[in-house]
Scaffold this active site. Structure first.
Site, short mmCIF file in Angstrom:
data_model
loop_
_atom_site.label_atom_id
_atom_site.label_comp_id
_atom_site.label_asym_id
_atom_site.label_seq_id
_atom_site.Cartn_x
_atom_site.Cartn_y
_atom_site.Cartn_z
NE ARG A 157 9.20 15.75 -8.02
CZ ARG A 157 9.79 15.77 -6.84
NH1 ARG A 157 9.38 14.94 -5.87
NH2 ARG A 157 10.79 16.60 -6.61
CE LYS A 181 11.88 14.53 -10.15
NZ LYS A 181 12.47 15.66 -10.89
CG HIS A 252 5.23 19.74 -12.62
ND1 HIS A 252 5.61 18.69 -11.81
CD2 HIS A 252 6.26 20.63 -12.57
CE1 HIS A 252 6.81 18.92 -11.30
NE2 HIS A 252 7.23 20.09 -11.75
NE ARG A 255 6.83 19.36 -7.68
CZ ARG A 255 7.27 18.86 -6.53
NH1 ARG A 255 6.41 18.36 -5.65
NH2 ARG A 255 8.56 18.85 -6.24
CG HIS A 278 12.11 21.34 -4.67
ND1 HIS A 278 11.54 22.60 -4.64
CD2 HIS A 278 11.49 20.68 -5.69
CE1 HIS A 278 10.62 22.69 -5.60
NE2 HIS A 278 10.58 21.54 -6.24
#
Length: 306
Positions: A157, A181, A252, A255, A278
């Site tokens: 990201r 994240k 993105h 990505r 993810h």
């Protein structure tokens, strides 16, 4: 944001402390959660509620319905209802409310949009054009080429890229440590073209941009500070203008492109999930639609009646 009744404001402040100190969420994530919860509480206050004890599922449903009538996207509604459910569950756990009204609040199902991606030739042209632009050895040109190579090579990201430090890159083993994240760390490999672009940037580009406030940042802006996400987005959009027929994608999109090309090249979903960071395999599965040609080719080769 308008002021909330004092009991609601105090509850929201306590929730903020919980998100920061106990869940250790990033400032961006905390702001997003608080904004969504504040929206629901502001709606409840407008209906005459003064504190959380009057919060019920009927109020929450009317809050969602109001947003739907103002044209909010399904993805936004789904995100906001999730944020409020997390908040009401916390409020019930901590004794601020007797029962959890959010437990009965359903989320609108978000429409899954197919991510845009470059084809292999477009990706190659993008990186070749970037390499040509840094042929004069300018530090910004060397940086831009390294940024694009690393985005495509790793699928990271844009926030992960600009947050990377020099020591996060293991140039000998061609690995980069990524803080994703939820502050989850992962290690992602990159190929020789990205290695070469990084070597040129670190040897000839970065030293010429370093300033007193540079710190350990891997990528620097023109004034020596850590490279900004907006600058990366501008870079990707501008360089894609040099590629005839390429869709106008942001970072993105690179990505998405990396994930698509990995799957088309034979990588399994679990591997791609790990590389992209993810939390759920369901998120990774959205990329499988782009591999129809590969699926048909495998079918023709494998099925006796193809």
């Amino acid at each position: 944001m308008a002021d909330l009744p004092e009991p609601m404001a105090q509850a929201l402040a306590a929730y903020e402390r919980h998100l920061v100190s106990e869940r250790d969420l990033t400032p961006h994530t905390v702001r997003a959660y608080l904004s969504d919860v504040w929206s629901a509480l502001e709606h409840a206050a407008a209906l005459g509620h003064e504190d959380l004890t009057a919060l019920d599922v009927r109020t929450l449903r009317s809050w969602l319905a109001k947003q739907q009538t103002t044209g909010r996207a399904r993805t936004t509604l789904a995100r906001r209802s999730t944020a409020v459910r997390v908040f009401t569950a916390w409020a019930a756990r901590t004794g601020l409310i007797a029962t959890d009204p959010g437990a009965r609040l359903a989320s609108p199902k978000a429409h899954r949009t197919l991510p845009g991606a470059l084809d292999r030739d477009e990706a190659r042209r993008l990186l070749e054009e970037a390499a040509e632009r840094c042929a004069d050895g300018s530090p910004v040109g060397l940086r831009d080429a390294a940024v694009l190579e690393l985005l495509y090579a790793t699928g990271m990201r844009v926030g992960e890229l600009v947050g990377a430090d020099v020591d996060d890159v293991d140039r000998e083993r061609r690995l980069v440590r990524v803080l994703g994240k939820g502050r989850k760390e992962r290690v992602v490999p990159f190929g020789r073209p990205a290695e070469q672009a990084l070597d040129r940037w670190l040897a000839s580009g970065r030293p010429r941009l370093v300033a007193d406030g540079s710190g350990p940042a891997l990528f620097l802006g023109a004034r020596g500070g850590r490279l900004d996400q907006r600058a990366v987005r501008t870079l990707v959009h501008r360089r894609l203008e040099d590629v005839p027929g390429a869709p106008d994608l942001g970072p993105h999109g690179l990505r998405h492109t990396a994930a698509t090309h990995l799957l088309e090249g034979g990588a399994d979903l679990r591997t791609v999930q790990e590389l992209l960071g993810h939390a759920s395999l369901a998120t990774t599965q959205i990329y499988t639609h782009v591999s129809g040609d590969r699926l048909r080719a495998a079918y023709r080769m494998a099925h006796p009646r193809a």
